[in-house]
Design an enzyme around this catalytic site. Structure first.
Site, mmCIF file in Angstrom:
data_model
loop_
_atom_site.group_PDB
_atom_site.id
_atom_site.type_symbol
_atom_site.label_atom_id
_atom_site.label_comp_id
_atom_site.label_asym_id
_atom_site.label_seq_id
_atom_site.Cartn_x
_atom_site.Cartn_y
_atom_site.Cartn_z
ATOM 1 N N GLU A 35 3.211 0.711 0.070
ATOM 2 C CA GLU A 35 3.880 1.980 -0.237
ATOM 3 C C GLU A 35 5.168 2.164 0.576
ATOM 4 O O GLU A 35 6.170 2.675 0.063
ATOM 5 C CB GLU A 35 2.911 3.147 0.006
ATOM 6 C CG GLU A 35 1.771 3.147 -1.014
ATOM 7 C CD GLU A 35 0.607 4.062 -0.659
ATOM 8 O OE1 GLU A 35 -0.363 4.091 -1.435
ATOM 9 O OE2 GLU A 35 0.658 4.742 0.388
ATOM 10 N N ASN B 91 -2.844 18.769 -4.997
ATOM 11 C CA ASN B 91 -3.328 18.656 -3.605
ATOM 12 C C ASN B 91 -2.208 18.399 -2.606
ATOM 13 O O ASN B 91 -2.447 18.054 -1.465
ATOM 14 C CB ASN B 91 -4.473 17.649 -3.498
ATOM 15 C CG ASN B 91 -4.054 16.237 -3.885
ATOM 16 O OD1 ASN B 91 -2.874 15.954 -4.041
ATOM 17 N ND2 ASN B 91 -5.028 15.367 -4.027
ATOM 18 N N HIS C 127 0.316 13.165 -0.286
ATOM 19 C CA HIS C 127 -0.251 11.809 -0.364
ATOM 20 C C HIS C 127 -0.202 11.170 1.009
ATOM 21 O O HIS C 127 0.760 11.358 1.754
ATOM 22 C CB HIS C 127 0.564 10.939 -1.339
ATOM 23 C CG HIS C 127 0.220 9.486 -1.217
ATOM 24 N ND1 HIS C 127 -0.852 8.938 -1.880
ATOM 25 C CD2 HIS C 127 0.747 8.488 -0.456
ATOM 26 C CE1 HIS C 127 -0.957 7.652 -1.542
ATOM 27 N NE2 HIS C 127 0.010 7.360 -0.687
ATOM 28 N N TYR D 2 1.040 4.561 -8.166
ATOM 29 C CA TYR D 2 -0.332 4.893 -8.602
ATOM 30 C C TYR D 2 -0.948 3.807 -9.481
ATOM 31 O O TYR D 2 -1.909 4.089 -10.206
ATOM 32 C CB TYR D 2 -0.343 6.245 -9.307
ATOM 33 C CG TYR D 2 -0.286 7.415 -8.349
ATOM 34 C CD1 TYR D 2 -1.240 7.568 -7.343
ATOM 35 C CD2 TYR D 2 0.711 8.381 -8.455
ATOM 36 C CE1 TYR D 2 -1.193 8.645 -6.462
ATOM 37 C CE2 TYR D 2 0.763 9.457 -7.575
ATOM 38 C CZ TYR D 2 -0.194 9.590 -6.579
ATOM 39 O OH TYR D 2 -0.152 10.652 -5.707
ATOM 40 N N LYS E 232 4.057 16.160 -2.341
ATOM 41 C CA LYS E 232 4.173 16.054 -3.798
ATOM 42 C C LYS E 232 4.930 17.275 -4.349
ATOM 43 O O LYS E 232 5.136 18.268 -3.632
ATOM 44 C CB LYS E 232 2.768 15.950 -4.389
ATOM 45 C CG LYS E 232 1.981 14.717 -3.916
ATOM 46 C CD LYS E 232 0.601 14.701 -4.580
ATOM 47 C CE LYS E 232 -0.268 13.583 -4.044
ATOM 48 N NZ LYS E 232 -1.607 13.584 -4.694
#
Ligand code: IDP
Ligand code: MG
Length: 148
Positions: free
Chosen positions: A126, A112, A115, A49, A9
């Protein structure tokens, strides 16, 4: 064999953790079958998302994920989806055990760094979303020394 969708990310890219993260997947024995970097459009971020669209953090999450470059990857291996989730660790870095990516580098649920697909169906969705061009079909020679 499974293939999972992994994405560093924007916080992971901004912090210079791309090499560190890719190295962990390589050293584990997973096979890199897709790799590219891009700044996600709002459209692709929302689709990715979609399951979280009613959550209070959704607008902030979309703003964050579209804020700069991400590194999109596809990794293959036996049980690759679960293997990758174990390398990544729990969502909040403060709860994630040392040795996991989030446990070693993260302090926030929102930052974080990475993914990873959570199930076979999400991986398929995805991978189709981020790699519409498809992924590579190849076997590294070293694989004979990863699986018996
Ligand atoms: P996961 O990435 O471990 O699968 P999910 O629960 O699927 O976690 O949430 C997707 C992403 O949404 C998280 O990785 C994190 O970036 C963000 N997120 C989840 N919960 C929160 C929150 O409470 N505040 C801010 N961001 C959140
Ligand atoms: Mg998830």
């Amino acid at each position: 064999m499974e293939t999972t969708y992994i994405m560093v990310k924007p916080d992971g890219v901004q912090r210079g953790l791309v090499g560190e993260i890719i190295g962990r997947f390589e050293r584990k024995g997973l096979r890199l079958v897709g790799l590219k970097s891009l700044i996600p459009s709002e459209e692709i971020a929302r689709a990715h998302y979609e399951v979280h669209k009613e959550r209070p953090f959704f607008p902030g999450l979309i703003k964050f994920i579209t804020s700069g470059p991400v590194v999109c990857m596809a990794w293959s291996g036996v049980g690759a989806i679960g293997v990758a989730r174990n390398l990544i660790g729990p969502t909040n870095g403060r709860d994630a055990p040392p040795g996991t990516i989030r446990g070693d580098f993260g302090m926030e649920i929102g930052y974080n760094m990475i993914h990873g697909s959570d199930a076979a169906e999400t991986a398929e969705f995805e991978l189709g979303l981020w790699f519409p061009e498809g992924t590579m079909d190849w076997l590294p020679d070293r694989e004979n020394w990863v699986y018996e």
